[in-house]
Design an enzyme around this catalytic site. Structure first.
Site, PDB file in Angstrom:
ATOM      1  CG  ASP A   1      -4.297  15.491 -22.142  1.00  0.00           C
ATOM      2  OD1 ASP A   1      -3.614  14.444 -22.112  1.00  0.00           O
ATOM      3  OD2 ASP A   1      -5.535  15.479 -22.195  1.00  0.00           O
TER       4      ASP A   1
ATOM      5  CG  PHE B   1     -20.098  10.544 -25.563  1.00  0.00           C
ATOM      6  CD1 PHE B   1     -19.962  11.788 -24.964  1.00  0.00           C
ATOM      7  CD2 PHE B   1     -19.097   9.608 -25.373  1.00  0.00           C
ATOM      8  CE1 PHE B   1     -18.846  12.087 -24.193  1.00  0.00           C
ATOM      9  CE2 PHE B   1     -17.977   9.893 -24.612  1.00  0.00           C
ATOM     10  CZ  PHE B   1     -17.857  11.140 -24.007  1.00  0.00           C
TER      11      PHE B   1
ATOM     12  CG  PHE C   1     -10.626  14.610 -24.440  1.00  0.00           C
ATOM     13  CD1 PHE C   1     -10.811  14.027 -25.681  1.00  0.00           C
ATOM     14  CD2 PHE C   1     -10.834  13.828 -23.312  1.00  0.00           C
ATOM     15  CE1 PHE C   1     -11.185  12.689 -25.789  1.00  0.00           C
ATOM     16  CE2 PHE C   1     -11.193  12.491 -23.415  1.00  0.00           C
ATOM     17  CZ  PHE C   1     -11.372  11.924 -24.660  1.00  0.00           C
ATOM     18  CB  THR C   2     -15.488  14.238 -23.946  1.00  0.00           C
ATOM     19  OG1 THR C   2     -14.525  13.188 -23.814  1.00  0.00           O
ATOM     20  CG2 THR C   2     -15.977  14.299 -25.387  1.00  0.00           C
TER      21      THR C   2
ATOM     22  CE1 TYR D   1      -4.199   1.812   0.899  1.00  0.00           C
ATOM     23  CE2 TYR D   1      -2.613   3.319   1.895  1.00  0.00           C
ATOM     24  CZ  TYR D   1      -3.888   3.059   1.425  1.00  0.00           C
ATOM     25  OH  TYR D   1      -4.845   4.038   1.487  1.00  0.00           O
TER      26      TYR D   1
ATOM     27  NE  ARG E   1     -15.484  11.145 -29.483  1.00  0.00           N
ATOM     28  CZ  ARG E   1     -15.258  10.966 -28.175  1.00  0.00           C
ATOM     29  NH1 ARG E   1     -14.048  10.886 -27.706  1.00  0.00           N
ATOM     30  NH2 ARG E   1     -16.252  10.899 -27.320  1.00  0.00           N
TER      31      ARG E   1
ATOM     32  CE  LYS F   1      -6.758   8.330 -25.435  1.00  0.00           C
ATOM     33  NZ  LYS F   1      -7.325   7.592 -26.569  1.00  0.00           N
TER      34      LYS F   1
HETATM   35  N1  F0G Z   1      -7.061  13.419 -22.455  1.00  0.00           N
HETATM   36  C1  F0G Z   1      -7.101  12.918 -23.697  1.00  0.00           C
HETATM   37  C2  F0G Z   1      -6.454  13.667 -24.811  1.00  0.00           C
HETATM   38  C3  F0G Z   1      -7.744  11.709 -23.931  1.00  0.00           C
HETATM   39  O1  F0G Z   1      -7.775  11.220 -25.179  1.00  0.00           O
HETATM   40  C4  F0G Z   1      -8.328  11.008 -22.852  1.00  0.00           C
HETATM   41  C5  F0G Z   1      -9.033   9.764 -23.064  1.00  0.00           C
HETATM   42  C6  F0G Z   1      -8.257  11.566 -21.579  1.00  0.00           C
HETATM   43  C7  F0G Z   1      -7.609  12.777 -21.410  1.00  0.00           C
HETATM   44  C8  F0G Z   1      -8.869  10.888 -20.397  1.00  0.00           C
HETATM   45  O2  F0G Z   1      -8.119   9.782 -20.046  1.00  0.00           O
HETATM   46  O3  F0G Z   1      -9.629   7.797 -20.400  1.00  0.00           O
HETATM   47  O4  F0G Z   1      -7.602   7.635 -18.953  1.00  0.00           O
HETATM   48  O5  F0G Z   1      -9.570   8.916 -18.209  1.00  0.00           O
HETATM   49  N2  F0G Z   1      -9.398   9.354 -24.204  1.00  0.00           N
HETATM   50  C9  F0G Z   1     -10.071   8.081 -24.448  1.00  0.00           C
HETATM   51  C10 F0G Z   1     -10.402   7.943 -25.918  1.00  0.00           C
HETATM   52  C11 F0G Z   1     -11.251   7.857 -23.569  1.00  0.00           C
HETATM   53  O6  F0G Z   1     -11.068   6.966 -26.246  1.00  0.00           O
HETATM   54  O7  F0G Z   1      -9.973   8.749 -26.738  1.00  0.00           O
HETATM   55  P1  F0G Z   1      -8.758   8.457 -19.379  1.00  0.00           P
END
Ligand code: F0G
Length: 489
Positions: free
Chosen positions: A230, A462, A138-139, A85, A396, A273
């Site tokens: 990011d 979505f 980003f979403t 831990y 998208r 990623k």
């Molecule tokens: N920033 C970017 C540019 C991303 O593409 C993502 C995730 C995140 C932040 C958030 O990261 O998923 O680890 O919480 N993109 C995924 C996609 C969900 O399918 O493009 P996460």
């Protein structure tokens, strides 16, 4: 052989084929179910590809997030994890890797990218500093900022939003627009942070140039603005910097990463990623920022030496991050995106150009121009692609936006279907299959109709929203398909 000057192996015949620089030693069986079953599955799952069970998907091109193929070295490292831990050796190994990679002193672990965004928005987005300026949102980033009453302003150049282009760095900041947005926000004192997103996701995985980052950073330093990077899509962006930015072609990848990092105050990433594992983290250049962010980690994520990640994932991430410095590793997604893009363009299918990272992006505005944006053309195309191919893409476009406060639709700048190319997962013939079926669909595009919501969640609709086709277009599309391909496969 990490920093060689060549980035692709060419064929003597002149044919342009992406060559796999790995071999498959473990495989997963996939199933191609016939169109009648795909039709049933689609309607059972609300025409939302997020809700499709993977067992009914032939090629899962939803995302590269957490589904890149891992290397043997990553799996081997997972066996050596030190499970504790507090104070595990695994964490210290990860921390050292990240320090060496970015050259930034401080590291905080988090369970994934959006968890980092939660911590950053909770810390910096306040009533006094409500604004975040970014190249493009980003979403999940935007949702966390909005949740705290903030606003997101975008400084992407107009040219970055053109789906057909030959500009090599469409993710770049327009510096005049940036300056105007800083003033519009009320000056630097009102700005929580400035954000650069590597491999700009929602506009088609388009990169940002090193030169542009230098200029944004210089502006931020001059004006006392905090610059956050990011780095989730850094691997693809790095490949494009190396191959498209002339002065960078002979510089080692490690050196390019260090220069990018030196321009930032804070870097965060999704380890789903970057590093081809699962998890995430935030790096800070100085102790003051680190201490401001630190206390939220035990609150939201877990103790400071795991932050919600399993030790096995931390080991895999550390190795994966080091492997980002191998050009033949980071080239795989861009070269396969290019291969799919070329196959599709040869069949006249409109795709985003130049080809980016992350995935090949089909332009629904040009594919199905007869479907109005309020009927979600990209979502409709996404469901049609699954119907005729078993390929799962991701919408998208307008569906991925949130409604305006008055309940009207916030129409997206772009209507795209993303066909993600997780690293080292698909073969070239699978890419050709996807293009073949989407090419067939393009010839029959007039049959595709729109979608309407049956059940619409309030946040990030979505992910879980359920839709139904407007009219019987899916039955008619299926009948035409069975006429051309009687096996239904
Ligand atoms: N920033 C970017 C540019 C991303 O593409 C993502 C995730 C995140 C932040 C958030 O990261 O998923 O680890 O919480 N993109 C995924 C996609 C969900 O399918 O493009 P996460």
């Amino acid at each position: 052989m990490s920093d060689c000057s060549y980035t692709r192996v060419t064929f003597f015949s002149g044919e342009n084929v992406p060559l796999e620089m790995h071999k498959a030693r473990m495989v997963q069986r996939v199933h191609l179910i016939p169109i009648k079953e795909r039709f049933e599955v689609l309607n059972r799952t609300g025409n939302n590809t997020f809700l499709l069970p993977n067992r009914d998907v032939f090629l899962d091109m939803l995302t590269d997030s957490g589904v890149n193929a891992m290397s043997e070295a990553q799996y081997a490292a997972m066996l050596m994890a030190d499970d504790s831990y507090a104070g595990s050796e695994t964490f210290y190994r990860l921390e050292k890797t990240i320090r060496d990679f970015f050259g930034l002193e401080y590291f905080l672990p988090a369970h994934q990218g959006r968890a980092c965004e939660n911590i950053l928005a909770s810390t910096y987005v306040t009533p006094q500093t409500p604004t975040v300026i970014t190249n493009y949102h980003f979403t999940t980033t935007k949702a966390h900022i909005m949740l705290r009453g903030g606003q997101v302003l975008e400084a992407i150049s107009d040219a970055g939003l053109m789906t057909e282009s030959d500009l090599p760095f469409k993710g770049n900041y327009d510096l005049d627009k940036f300056d105007a947005l800083v003033k519009q926000a009320g000056g630097p004192a009102k700005i929580a942070f400035v954000r650069i997103e590597a491999g700009t996701n929602l506009i088609g995985g388009q990169p940002v140039s090193l030169d542009n980052m230098r200029q944004v950073s210089a502006y931020c330093r001059k004006n006392g603005l905090r610059l956050v990077y990011d780095a989730s899509l850094l691997a693809d962006n790095l490949f494009f910097i190396k191959t498209r930015e002339k002065e960078c072609q002979n510089r080692p990848l490690a050196d390019l990463v260090k220069e990018i990092a030196s321009l930032m105050d804070i870097i965060y990433f999704s380890g789903r990623k970057l590093g081809c594992a699962r998890g995430g983290g935030i790096c800070a250049a100085n102790k003051v920022e680190y201490l401001r962010l630190r206390d939220l980690v035990p609150l939201y994520e877990g103790f400071l030496t795991y932050g919600g990640m399993s030790v096995r994932e931390m080991e895999a991430m550390a190795v994966g991050i080091r492997e980002t410095l191998d050009i033949h590793n980071i080239s795989q997604t861009p070269l396969f995106v290019e291969a799919l893009g070329k196959e599709l363009e040869a069949l006249n299918v409109p795709v985003v150009t130049p080809y980016g990272g992350l995935g090949c992006h089909v332009d629904a505005s040009r594919f199905v121009p007869h479907i109005p944006q309020v009927e979600y053309p990209a979502a409709a195309l996404c469901s049609a692609i699954y119907l005729v191919s078993g390929v799962r893409g991701m919408e998208r476009g307008t569906l991925s936006e949130s409604r305006n406060p008055d309940g009207s639709e916030h129409l997206s700048n772009m209507e795209l279907v993303r066909l993600a190319i997780p690293k080292r997962v698909f073969t070239h013939s699978q890419i050709k299959f996807a293009a073949d079926r989407i090419g067939w669909l393009y010839r029959n595009r007039s049959l595709i109709g729109g979608l309407t919501f049956e059940d619409e969640p309030k946040t990030l609709r979505f992910f879980l929203g359920r839709l139904k086709p407007i009219g019987d277009w899916q039955e008619r599309l299926m009948a035409k398909y069975l006429g051309d391909m009687p096996s239904g496969l």
